[in-house]
Design an enzyme around this catalytic site. Structure first.
Site, PDB file in Angstrom:
ATOM      1  N   GLY A 288      93.558  20.584 -32.637  1.00 30.02           N
ATOM      2  CA  GLY A 288      93.808  19.392 -33.458  1.00 30.02           C
ATOM      3  C   GLY A 288      93.332  19.593 -34.883  1.00 30.02           C
ATOM      4  O   GLY A 288      94.012  19.196 -35.843  1.00 30.02           O
TER       5      GLY A 288
ATOM      6  N   SER B 112     100.075  21.557 -21.114  1.00 30.05           N
ATOM      7  CA  SER B 112      99.370  22.814 -20.883  1.00 30.05           C
ATOM      8  C   SER B 112     100.187  23.668 -19.935  1.00 30.05           C
ATOM      9  O   SER B 112     100.929  23.145 -19.094  1.00 30.05           O
ATOM     10  CB  SER B 112      98.010  22.529 -20.233  1.00 30.05           C
ATOM     11  OG  SER B 112      97.467  23.730 -19.726  1.00 30.05           O
TER      12      SER B 112
ATOM     13  N   GLY C 115      89.093  22.366 -32.508  1.00 23.29           N
ATOM     14  CA  GLY C 115      90.089  23.252 -31.910  1.00 23.29           C
ATOM     15  C   GLY C 115      91.493  23.131 -32.486  1.00 23.29           C
ATOM     16  O   GLY C 115      91.720  23.214 -33.696  1.00 23.29           O
TER      17      GLY C 115
ATOM     18  N   TYR D 232      93.873  17.741 -13.916  1.00 23.23           N
ATOM     19  CA  TYR D 232      94.327  18.231 -15.227  1.00 23.23           C
ATOM     20  C   TYR D 232      95.811  18.599 -15.167  1.00 23.23           C
ATOM     21  O   TYR D 232      96.603  18.206 -16.025  1.00 23.23           O
ATOM     22  CB  TYR D 232      93.473  19.432 -15.643  1.00 23.23           C
ATOM     23  CG  TYR D 232      93.760  19.947 -17.024  1.00 23.23           C
ATOM     24  CD1 TYR D 232      93.416  19.199 -18.153  1.00 23.23           C
ATOM     25  CD2 TYR D 232      94.373  21.185 -17.226  1.00 23.23           C
ATOM     26  CE1 TYR D 232      93.683  19.675 -19.437  1.00 23.23           C
ATOM     27  CE2 TYR D 232      94.630  21.671 -18.496  1.00 23.23           C
ATOM     28  CZ  TYR D 232      94.282  20.914 -19.603  1.00 23.23           C
ATOM     29  OH  TYR D 232      94.542  21.383 -20.871  1.00 23.23           O
TER      30      TYR D 232
ATOM     31  N   GLY E 219      92.015  13.697 -31.719  1.00 24.47           N
ATOM     32  CA  GLY E 219      91.145  14.846 -31.448  1.00 24.47           C
ATOM     33  C   GLY E 219      91.224  15.865 -32.573  1.00 24.47           C
ATOM     34  O   GLY E 219      91.173  17.076 -32.345  1.00 24.47           O
ATOM     35  N   ALA E 220      91.299  15.361 -33.812  1.00 27.34           N
ATOM     36  CA  ALA E 220      91.521  16.247 -34.961  1.00 27.34           C
ATOM     37  C   ALA E 220      90.232  16.893 -35.462  1.00 27.34           C
ATOM     38  O   ALA E 220      90.263  17.642 -36.440  1.00 27.34           O
ATOM     39  CB  ALA E 220      92.182  15.463 -36.100  1.00 27.34           C
ATOM     40  N   ASN E 221      89.108  16.616 -34.798  1.00 28.93           N
ATOM     41  CA  ASN E 221      87.840  17.176 -35.271  1.00 28.93           C
ATOM     42  C   ASN E 221      87.549  18.552 -34.677  1.00 28.93           C
ATOM     43  O   ASN E 221      86.538  19.163 -35.010  1.00 28.93           O
ATOM     44  CB  ASN E 221      86.679  16.234 -34.932  1.00 28.93           C
ATOM     45  CG  ASN E 221      86.541  16.032 -33.437  1.00 28.93           C
ATOM     46  OD1 ASN E 221      87.444  15.502 -32.795  1.00 28.93           O
ATOM     47  ND2 ASN E 221      85.440  16.474 -32.862  1.00 28.93           N
TER      48      ASN E 221
HETATM   49  N1  LIG Z   1      92.126  25.258 -25.042  1.00 25.72           N
HETATM   50  C1  LIG Z   1      93.201  25.655 -24.385  1.00 25.72           C
HETATM   51  O1  LIG Z   1      93.340  26.837 -24.029  1.00 25.72           O
HETATM   52  C2  LIG Z   1      94.292  24.674 -24.058  1.00 25.72           C
HETATM   53  C3  LIG Z   1      95.350  25.127 -23.262  1.00 25.72           C
HETATM   54  C4  LIG Z   1      96.376  24.232 -22.964  1.00 25.72           C
HETATM   55  C5  LIG Z   1      96.336  22.943 -23.442  1.00 25.72           C
HETATM   56  N2  LIG Z   1      95.278  22.529 -24.202  1.00 25.72           N
HETATM   57  C6  LIG Z   1      95.296  21.148 -24.695  1.00 25.72           C
HETATM   58  O2  LIG Z   1      95.182  21.179 -26.112  1.00 25.72           O
HETATM   59  C7  LIG Z   1      94.591  19.957 -26.561  1.00 25.72           C
HETATM   60  C8  LIG Z   1      93.504  20.265 -27.580  1.00 25.72           C
HETATM   61  O3  LIG Z   1      92.442  20.906 -26.893  1.00 25.72           O
HETATM   62  P1  LIG Z   1      91.492  21.989 -27.580  1.00 25.72           P
HETATM   63  O4  LIG Z   1      91.701  23.262 -26.879  1.00 25.72           O
HETATM   64  O5  LIG Z   1      91.615  21.936 -29.045  1.00 25.72           O
HETATM   65  O6  LIG Z   1      90.071  21.457 -27.083  1.00 25.72           O
HETATM   66  P2  LIG Z   1      88.805  20.862 -27.886  1.00 25.72           P
HETATM   67  O7  LIG Z   1      88.384  21.789 -28.960  1.00 25.72           O
HETATM   68  O8  LIG Z   1      87.826  20.516 -26.814  1.00 25.72           O
HETATM   69  O9  LIG Z   1      89.380  19.535 -28.529  1.00 25.72           O
HETATM   70  C9  LIG Z   1      89.657  18.406 -27.746  1.00 25.72           C
HETATM   71  C10 LIG Z   1      89.650  17.187 -28.616  1.00 25.72           C
HETATM   72  O10 LIG Z   1      89.888  16.038 -27.786  1.00 25.72           O
HETATM   73  C11 LIG Z   1      88.927  15.063 -28.126  1.00 25.72           C
HETATM   74  N3  LIG Z   1      88.670  14.085 -27.081  1.00 25.72           N
HETATM   75  C12 LIG Z   1      88.157  14.274 -25.846  1.00 25.72           C
HETATM   76  N4  LIG Z   1      87.977  13.088 -25.233  1.00 25.72           N
HETATM   77  C13 LIG Z   1      88.391  12.128 -26.106  1.00 25.72           C
HETATM   78  C14 LIG Z   1      88.437  10.730 -26.076  1.00 25.72           C
HETATM   79  N5  LIG Z   1      87.978  10.029 -25.022  1.00 25.72           N
HETATM   80  N6  LIG Z   1      88.925  10.059 -27.145  1.00 25.72           N
HETATM   81  C15 LIG Z   1      89.349  10.738 -28.232  1.00 25.72           C
HETATM   82  N7  LIG Z   1      89.306  12.062 -28.334  1.00 25.72           N
HETATM   83  C16 LIG Z   1      88.831  12.748 -27.280  1.00 25.72           C
HETATM   84  C17 LIG Z   1      87.680  15.864 -28.426  1.00 25.72           C
HETATM   85  O11 LIG Z   1      86.719  15.070 -29.103  1.00 25.72           O
HETATM   86  P3  LIG Z   1      85.139  15.486 -29.082  1.00 25.72           P
HETATM   87  O12 LIG Z   1      84.995  16.608 -30.056  1.00 25.72           O
HETATM   88  O13 LIG Z   1      84.482  14.223 -29.481  1.00 25.72           O
HETATM   89  O14 LIG Z   1      84.839  15.902 -27.672  1.00 25.72           O
HETATM   90  C18 LIG Z   1      88.286  16.958 -29.293  1.00 25.72           C
HETATM   91  O15 LIG Z   1      88.487  16.502 -30.595  1.00 25.72           O
HETATM   92  C19 LIG Z   1      94.121  19.234 -25.319  1.00 25.72           C
HETATM   93  O16 LIG Z   1      95.065  18.248 -24.980  1.00 25.72           O
HETATM   94  C20 LIG Z   1      94.116  20.312 -24.246  1.00 25.72           C
HETATM   95  O17 LIG Z   1      94.314  19.781 -22.951  1.00 25.72           O
HETATM   96  C21 LIG Z   1      94.262  23.373 -24.524  1.00 25.72           C
END
Ligand SMILES: NC(=O)c1ccc[n+]([C@@H]2O[C@H](COP(=O)([O-])OP(=O)(O)OC[C@H]3O[C@@H](n4cnc5c(N)ncnc54)[C@H](OP(=O)(O)O)[C@@H]3O)[C@@H](O)[C@H]2O)c1
Length: 322
Positions: free
Chosen positions: A33, A156, A31, A187, A27-29
């Site tokens: 990552g 999380s 947020g 979740y 998911g490096a594309n």
């Molecule tokens: N945002 C928060 O406040 C928060 C808080 C606690 C924990 N987290 C955790 O932090 C991590 C990163 O999340 P983020 O906040 O950076 O959200 P994000 O910007 O939505 O990034 C999520 C990443 O996961 C990828 N992904 C989703 N489904 C996938 C699949 N089937 N196969 C491969 N990649 C997939 C997405 O790809 P696409 O771009 O193609 O959708 C995107 O690159 C997650 O594990 C999330 O649960 C986030």
């Protein structure tokens, strides 16, 4: 505006030369990552961006072009166990070392019913946990060969639940086949699973110089939750993020904890532990400041017997021999 209470990487870690080292970030594309990958490339490392949308990933990775290190975008759909196997086969053909694996990708579904993957798994736990479980297990040998090496998996704050309602893994029905579904519940449980898995890996890999960690990144202003659900739900999420702007973190702030686990000298002293950025979302006051590491307030995320059983059940579910 930067938050004052954010926990930042120390200078020494930030300046380490990562030339010659290879990392995978899922998911490096987007947020957290994307910023995790960017810092590694800045420090001279090579990042394999394991993403489900290759074109979109190539596009954002253009911003790495002038940095010291390098990157490679490879296709990985964590909601498809065959895609995980194909990714690993391809990776092992191309690379002969792996210094760090960051299991970062994740999502929360928005509908009232569970969404199913091709393999029949509930989508939230499939992406956050099962896909990463299979990926990690298939890469353990190369991590061992490249030791010292590290595995980081994103959890999380939500995994902690509340003092009255602590999430737990339902070993008898991890995929919501026979129980009532809720998005937040799924979740929370998936993120308990990631904390338990890192803990079990920490124990299992003792003495191998491969270490494992689970991470709460902070409340990231990422694309989380923006892709799915109804217009009303997306609008609600956007409004909450806007109203709560002062309580949230930038993606760079949110990448700090993963980077600390991946690169700092101190993290290997705490293999198996949970590391957390500060968060107003903890219902347990003592956790709000975060901690590297932080003791999870959720007893269900600390039980080694449950962790071992989870791993046993997961082997069967993803079709691996134990
Ligand atoms: N945002 C928060 O406040 C928060 C808080 C606690 C924990 N987290 C955790 O932090 C991590 C990163 O999340 P983020 O906040 O950076 O959200 P994000 O910007 O939505 O990034 C999520 C990443 O996961 C990828 N992904 C989703 N489904 C996938 C699949 N089937 N196969 C491969 N990649 C997939 C997405 O790809 P696409 O771009 O193609 O959708 C995107 O690159 C997650 O594990 C999330 O649960 C986030």
């Amino acid at each position: 505006m930067p938050r004052k209470d954010v926990i930042w990487l120390d200078k020494k870690t930030k300046l380490k030369d990562l030339s010659g080292k290879t990392y995978i970030v899922t998911g490096a594309n987007s947020g957290v990552g994307l910023e995790t990958a960017r810092q590694i490339v800045k420090q001279g490392g090579h990042v394999v961006m394991a993403c489900r949308r290759v074109d979109a990933s190539e596009e954002v990775a253009q911003s790495f072009r002038d940095l010291k290190g390098s990157y490679d975008v490879m296709k990985l759909d964590l909601a498809d166990l065959q895609s995980v196997r194909d990714f690993v086969a391809e990776f092992l053909k191309k690379y002969d070392r792996l210094d760090g694996l960051v299991c970062n990708a994740g999502l929360m579904t928005m509908g009232k019913e569970p969404q199913r993957t091709k393999d029949g798994l509930e989508l939230t736990i499939a992406v956050s946990y099962f896909g990463h479980f299979l990926l990690t297990e298939l890469l353990i040998d190369i991590l061992k060969k490249s030791a010292p090496s590290r595995m980081v998996i994103l959890s999380s704050v939500i995994h902690a639940g509340t003092p009255k309602n602590r999430y737990k893994v339902h070993l008898e029905d991890l995929n919501y086949n026979n129980r009532k579904f809720s998005n937040m519940g799924a979740y929370g449980e998936a993120k308990v699973a990631t904390v338990l898995y890192a803990m079990e890996l920490g124990r299992r890999l003792e003495g191998t110089r491969v270490t494992a960690y689970s991470v709460h990144p902070g409340w990231a202003r990422s694309n989380f939750g923006k892709g799915g659900g109804t217009f009303a739900m997306r609008f609600l999420l956007k409004s909450v993020n806007f109203i709560m702007a002062s309580a949230t973190n930038s993606n760079e702030e949110s990448a700090q904890t993963s980077l600390h686990c991946l690169l700092s000298d101190d993290a290997p002293n705490h293999s198996g532990a949970y590391f957390s950025q500060q968060s107003v979302l903890y219902r347990d006051k003592e956790c709000k400041k975060g901690g590297w590491p932080l003791e999870s307030p959720n007893p269900n995320a600390k039980d080694m017997e449950t962790a071992k059983k989870l791993v046993e059940v997961s082997y069967k579910i993803v079709g691996l021999k134990n």
